[in-house]
Design a protein around this motif. Structure first.
Motif, PDB file in Angstrom:
ATOM      1  N   ASN A  20       0.825  -1.210   0.000  1.00 56.30           N
ATOM      2  CA  ASN A  20       0.000   0.000   0.000  1.00 56.30           C
ATOM      3  C   ASN A  20       0.858   1.259   0.000  1.00 56.30           C
ATOM      4  N   ILE A  21       1.997   1.223   0.704  1.00 55.99           N
ATOM      5  CA  ILE A  21       2.921   2.370   0.686  1.00 55.99           C
ATOM      6  C   ILE A  21       3.449   2.592  -0.721  1.00 55.99           C
ATOM      7  N   ALA A  22       3.833   1.500  -1.406  1.00 60.81           N
ATOM      8  CA  ALA A  22       4.334   1.614  -2.774  1.00 60.81           C
ATOM      9  C   ALA A  22       3.255   2.157  -3.710  1.00 60.81           C
ATOM     10  N   ALA A  23       2.021   1.675  -3.537  1.00 63.06           N
ATOM     11  CA  ALA A  23       0.918   2.163  -4.378  1.00 63.06           C
ATOM     12  C   ALA A  23       0.685   3.651  -4.165  1.00 63.06           C
ATOM     13  N   ALA A  24       0.808   4.117  -2.914  1.00 62.55           N
ATOM     14  CA  ALA A  24       0.636   5.545  -2.626  1.00 62.55           C
ATOM     15  C   ALA A  24       1.740   6.364  -3.288  1.00 62.55           C
ATOM     16  N   PHE A  25       2.984   5.855  -3.241  1.00 57.57           N
ATOM     17  CA  PHE A  25       4.087   6.562  -3.910  1.00 57.57           C
ATOM     18  C   PHE A  25       3.859   6.640  -5.425  1.00 57.57           C
ATOM     19  N   ILE A  26       3.351   5.540  -6.022  1.00 62.00           N
ATOM     20  CA  ILE A  26       3.092   5.532  -7.473  1.00 62.00           C
ATOM     21  C   ILE A  26       2.014   6.553  -7.823  1.00 62.00           C
ATOM     22  N   LYS A  27       0.961   6.637  -6.998  1.00 54.59           N
ATOM     23  CA  LYS A  27      -0.104   7.612  -7.249  1.00 54.59           C
ATOM     24  C   LYS A  27       0.428   9.037  -7.191  1.00 54.59           C
ATOM     25  N   GLN A  28       1.420   9.276  -6.327  1.00 48.13           N
ATOM     26  CA  GLN A  28       2.001  10.613  -6.198  1.00 48.13           C
ATOM     27  C   GLN A  28       3.078  10.885  -7.233  1.00 48.13           C
ATOM     28  N   GLN A  30       6.032   9.469  -7.242  1.00 53.87           N
ATOM     29  CA  GLN A  30       7.356   9.303  -6.630  1.00 53.87           C
ATOM     30  C   GLN A  30       7.810   7.860  -6.876  1.00 53.87           C
ATOM     31  N   TYR A  31       8.249   7.603  -8.129  1.00 54.50           N
ATOM     32  CA  TYR A  31       8.540   6.240  -8.541  1.00 54.50           C
ATOM     33  C   TYR A  31       9.796   5.685  -7.877  1.00 54.50           C
ATOM     34  N   THR A  32      10.763   6.526  -7.601  1.00 56.50           N
ATOM     35  CA  THR A  32      11.991   6.044  -6.955  1.00 56.50           C
ATOM     36  C   THR A  32      11.703   5.525  -5.552  1.00 56.50           C
ATOM     37  N   ASP A  33      10.887   6.246  -4.784  1.00 59.70           N
ATOM     38  CA  ASP A  33      10.516   5.783  -3.443  1.00 59.70           C
ATOM     39  C   ASP A  33       9.673   4.510  -3.524  1.00 59.70           C
ATOM     40  N   ALA A  34       8.811   4.424  -4.565  1.00 54.81           N
ATOM     41  CA  ALA A  34       7.999   3.223  -4.726  1.00 54.81           C
ATOM     42  C   ALA A  34       8.870   2.010  -5.024  1.00 54.81           C
ATOM     43  N   VAL A  35       9.953   2.218  -5.800  1.00 55.04           N
ATOM     44  CA  VAL A  35      10.855   1.121  -6.151  1.00 55.04           C
ATOM     45  C   VAL A  35      11.469   0.502  -4.893  1.00 55.04           C
ATOM     46  N   THR A  36      11.823   1.327  -3.899  1.00 51.68           N
ATOM     47  CA  THR A  36      12.438   0.822  -2.665  1.00 51.68           C
ATOM     48  C   THR A  36      11.524  -0.194  -1.974  1.00 51.68           C
ATOM     49  N   SER A  37      10.250   0.144  -1.835  1.00 50.63           N
ATOM     50  CA  SER A  37       9.303  -0.764  -1.181  1.00 50.63           C
ATOM     51  C   SER A  37       9.062  -2.013  -2.031  1.00 50.63           C
ATOM     52  N   LEU A  38       8.926  -1.845  -3.347  1.00 54.49           N
ATOM     53  CA  LEU A  38       8.644  -2.980  -4.221  1.00 54.49           C
ATOM     54  C   LEU A  38       9.823  -3.947  -4.290  1.00 54.49           C
ATOM     55  N   GLU A  39      11.044  -3.404  -4.309  1.00 57.12           N
ATOM     56  CA  GLU A  39      12.231  -4.269  -4.317  1.00 57.12           C
ATOM     57  C   GLU A  39      12.294  -5.111  -3.049  1.00 57.12           C
ATOM     58  N   THR A  50       3.164  -7.325  -7.567  1.00 53.90           N
ATOM     59  CA  THR A  50       4.312  -6.512  -7.154  1.00 53.90           C
ATOM     60  C   THR A  50       5.360  -6.448  -8.260  1.00 53.90           C
ATOM     61  N   GLY A  51       5.624  -7.593  -8.897  1.00 55.24           N
ATOM     62  CA  GLY A  51       6.608  -7.610  -9.983  1.00 55.24           C
ATOM     63  C   GLY A  51       6.189  -6.732 -11.147  1.00 55.24           C
ATOM     64  N   PHE A  52       4.906  -6.751 -11.491  1.00 56.03           N
ATOM     65  CA  PHE A  52       4.426  -5.903 -12.590  1.00 56.03           C
ATOM     66  C   PHE A  52       4.540  -4.420 -12.234  1.00 56.03           C
ATOM     67  N   ASN A  53       4.208  -4.066 -10.982  1.00 55.29           N
ATOM     68  CA  ASN A  53       4.352  -2.673 -10.544  1.00 55.29           C
ATOM     69  C   ASN A  53       5.809  -2.226 -10.570  1.00 55.29           C
ATOM     70  N   LEU A  54       6.723  -3.135 -10.244  1.00 55.57           N
ATOM     71  CA  LEU A  54       8.143  -2.796 -10.280  1.00 55.57           C
ATOM     72  C   LEU A  54       8.609  -2.516 -11.715  1.00 55.57           C
ATOM     73  N   VAL A  55       8.162  -3.355 -12.657  1.00 56.39           N
ATOM     74  CA  VAL A  55       8.501  -3.118 -14.074  1.00 56.39           C
ATOM     75  C   VAL A  55       7.956  -1.761 -14.528  1.00 56.39           C
ATOM     76  N   THR A  56       6.733  -1.447 -14.114  1.00 54.68           N
ATOM     77  CA  THR A  56       6.120  -0.171 -14.493  1.00 54.68           C
ATOM     78  C   THR A  56       6.897   1.013 -13.943  1.00 54.68           C
ATOM     79  N   CYS A  57       7.367   0.906 -12.689  1.00 57.08           N
ATOM     80  CA  CYS A  57       8.123   2.011 -12.090  1.00 57.08           C
ATOM     81  C   CYS A  57       9.447   2.229 -12.816  1.00 57.08           C
ATOM     82  N   TYR A  58      10.153   1.125 -13.152  1.00 59.34           N
ATOM     83  CA  TYR A  58      11.414   1.272 -13.895  1.00 59.34           C
ATOM     84  C   TYR A  58      11.160   1.846 -15.293  1.00 59.34           C
ATOM     85  N   TYR A  59      10.016   1.502 -15.887  1.00 61.23           N
ATOM     86  CA  TYR A  59       9.651   2.088 -17.184  1.00 61.23           C
ATOM     87  C   TYR A  59       9.406   3.594 -17.036  1.00 61.23           C
TER      88      TYR A  59
END
Length: 585
Positions: A20-28, A30-39, A50-59
């Motif tokens: 949920n923290i990663a999803a909140a970062f993605i909505k804002q 802040q993809y770099t902060d989201a990557v930390t939680s997803l990793e 989670t893996g799909f969200n991580l690919v999306t953040c790196y994209y």
């Protein structure tokens, strides 16, 4: 705050909070902060989402190398499902087979299928997302993703990705590469071969190569007879060959397999419409309307069928609904105006024709209707602007120029009418009607130019007489035998009459959907070709015939508003005697 309060031994709860923290970062954003939680989640307890969200953040942050790493991690995610082989029945164990019959489609089995379908959807979406950016070309990116999938537990997805690659070629208009990619599936397993052949059939159909389209449609049906898309493609090929009855058979078969196949329902309605079975076509389109709400094409066909069935009120309701969806379609507005014109509602007819003119001011048919409406309403000065626009659109048609001049003359602007006739004479020096108008108006205004135009009119009449004689003699030479002089003249006159009818009628272009000419418009039709529609008689060379026919038609008689003579009213009671009871007290 929640993460700090959850104890470390509640591992699953902590992972859900981190998601949920990663999803909140993605909505804002802040993809770099989201990557930390997803990793952290992927290292501890990886999941497909989670893996799909991580690919999306790196994209999103355009990190190509980490996109590849995240895609590889996504493929290694374990769904924790049991082997599918356990659901294969055993020939010698009836008890085992009975148990399989019970559990093969229970709620737990359905849940496993949903998880598998979700995992395949995420992997395909991730491959489509990163393929165009991880390599210099999208084809290279797809090839890398396909190779990675082939070495993973999701090996079956490699065929789907290859088909997606071919579809991407289609989107880029590279039909040759798309066909080449799809042809490689002809010898693959049944489902993939059927999908590839279906796409190839539609590809060749778009390229108007009906023989190849028919070939691959047959291959698709041979691979999978219950593929509705393959049946629709076969029907489309037959429809293009005007074999509507055979096409209808395949469309019905596709609908029987999949009742919500919108392509089959739509094409079935078109086939029935071409075959003249309007009631059945209406049923087909009405069923489709229940599936595709507010689809403009479906509603149009329903309205058009109702109009052909002469159910005018229902047709108007459907057209009104269509105008609410596509309010700027000039053809539909013109159709509504035409229907109201047939019913005699001139005000509504004018409103719809005018709206159609505003959205498409180059439609000659609408311009003609509006000009005729103002002439009928005796506002000739307002009709001028419409006929002037028509003369701009068709500058080589003398009728529009004559209409403009006649409007000026009827509105009392004789000087402007004279200038317009002079311009017409300069542009069309051999037009007899224009010369007749010039002779008439110059005579009425007492101008010396009347005699000059009379001489030109005489020459034009002589030239026309010689032309008619040449046509008559040509007809006599083409005739068999040696006909008499009277019969030759008669045949020549018939030929000339036919020529004048052909030139005087004037072709009308239909609108984008194909509006037809209405009876109402025919009632209002005006003589657009001037006097050329009527049999023409050459005048005596010694005298000039300056009689003419107004291209706007005969002028309407003005209403007589004078009061009735009082003497007539008095005579009605002159011989009657008033009774004493009627006299005032």
């Amino acid at each position: 705050m929640a993460l700090d309060q959850v104890p470390n031994h509640h591992r699953q709860m902590r992972l859900k909070v981190m998601q949920n923290i990663a999803a909140a970062f993605i909505k804002q954003g802040q993809y770099t902060d989201a990557v930390t939680s997803l990793e952290h989640i992927m290292n501890d307890c990886p999941t497909i989402t989670t893996g799909f969200n991580l690919v999306t953040c790196y994209y999103a942050i355009n990190d190509k190398e980490r996109m590849k790493q995240a895609f590889q991690k996504l493929l290694t995610t374990d769904l924790k499902q049991e082997d599918e082989d356990k659901y294969i029945p055993h020939n010698d164990d009836k008890q085992h087979n009975l148990i399989l019959e019970v559990i093969k489609n229970d709620s737990l089995r359905q849940l496993d299928r949903e998880k598998r379908a979700e995992a395949e959807r995420c992997i395909k979406s991730a491959a489509k997302l990163i393929s165009p950016v991880i390599d210099s070309s999208f084809a290279g990116g797809y090839d890398w993703c396909i190779e990675q999938v082939r070495t993973s537990p999701y090996v079956d997805l490699s065929h789907d990705l290859e088909i997606d690659k071919a579809i991407m070629y289609l989107k880029k208009k590279d039909f040759g590469m798309a066909a080449e990619a799809l042809k490689s599936f002809e010898k693959k397993d049944t489902k993939v071969a059927s999908t590839a052949a279906t796409n190839l059939a539609f590809l060749y159909y778009l390229e108007k190569d009906l023989s190849q389209a028919d070939k691959y449609a047959e291959l698709a049906m041979a691979a999978d007879r219950y593929n509705p898309s393959a049946l629709v493609n076969k029907g489309n090929v037959l429809f293009a060959k005007s074999e509507y009855e055979k096409a209808l058979h395949f469309y019905k078969e596709a609908v029987n397999i999949e009742s919500s196949c919108v392509e089959a329902l739509f094409n079935m309605g078109l086939s029935l419409k071409r075959l003249g079975r309007l009631e059945n076509a209406y049923d087909s389109f009405y069923k489709l309307h229940a599936i595709l709400k507010n689809n403009a094409e479906v509603i149009y066909h329903i309205a058009d069928i109702q109009e052909q069935l002469e159910d005018t009120s229902q047709a108007q309701e459907w057209y009104m609904q269509l105008v609410g969806i596509v309010p700027t379609d000039p053809s539909i507005l013109a159709r509504l105006g035409e229907m109201h014109d047939n019913e005699g509602d001139k005000s509504l007819a004018f409103q719809y024709h005018y709206d159609s003119y505003r959205y498409f001011p180059s439609n000659i048919e609408i311009i003609e209707w509006l000009g005729a409406y103002y002439i009928e309403s005796q506002f000739c000065e307002k009709a001028v602007s419409y006929f002037e626009r028509a003369s701009i659109i068709q500058p080589n048609h003398v009728k529009w120029h004559l209409m403009v001049a006649s409007c000026h003359r009827r509105s009392g602007n004789y000087q402007q009418a004279l200038e317009t006739y002079k311009f017409i004479h300069k542009k069309f020096p051999d037009n007899i009607e224009c010369l007749k108008f010039l002779v008439k108006i110059c005579s009425d205004l007492g101008l010396k130019e009347a005699q000059d135009y009379a001489n030109k009119l005489k020459k034009a009449e002589k030239a026309k007489e010689l032309k008619e004689q040449r046509v008559t003699s040509g007809t006599r030479r083409l005739g068999s035998g040696a006909p008499s002089r009277n019969s030759s003249a008669g045949s020549g006159g018939a030929t000339l009459g036919a020529d004048r009818m052909g030139s005087g009628t004037g072709s009308r272009k239909s609108s984008s959907i194909g509006a037809r000419s209405s009876a109402g418009r025919n009632r209002r039709a005006i003589n657009l070709e001037g006097a050329d529609d009527k049999p023409y008689q050459v005048s005596n060379p010694k005298t000039v015939d300056s009689s003419y026919a107004d291209p706007l038609g005969p002028q309407m008689e003005r209403p007589k508003t004078a009061a009735k003579r009082r003497d007539d009213a008095a005579d009605d009671f002159a011989d009657e005697e008033l009774d004493d009871d009627l006299l005032p007290d």
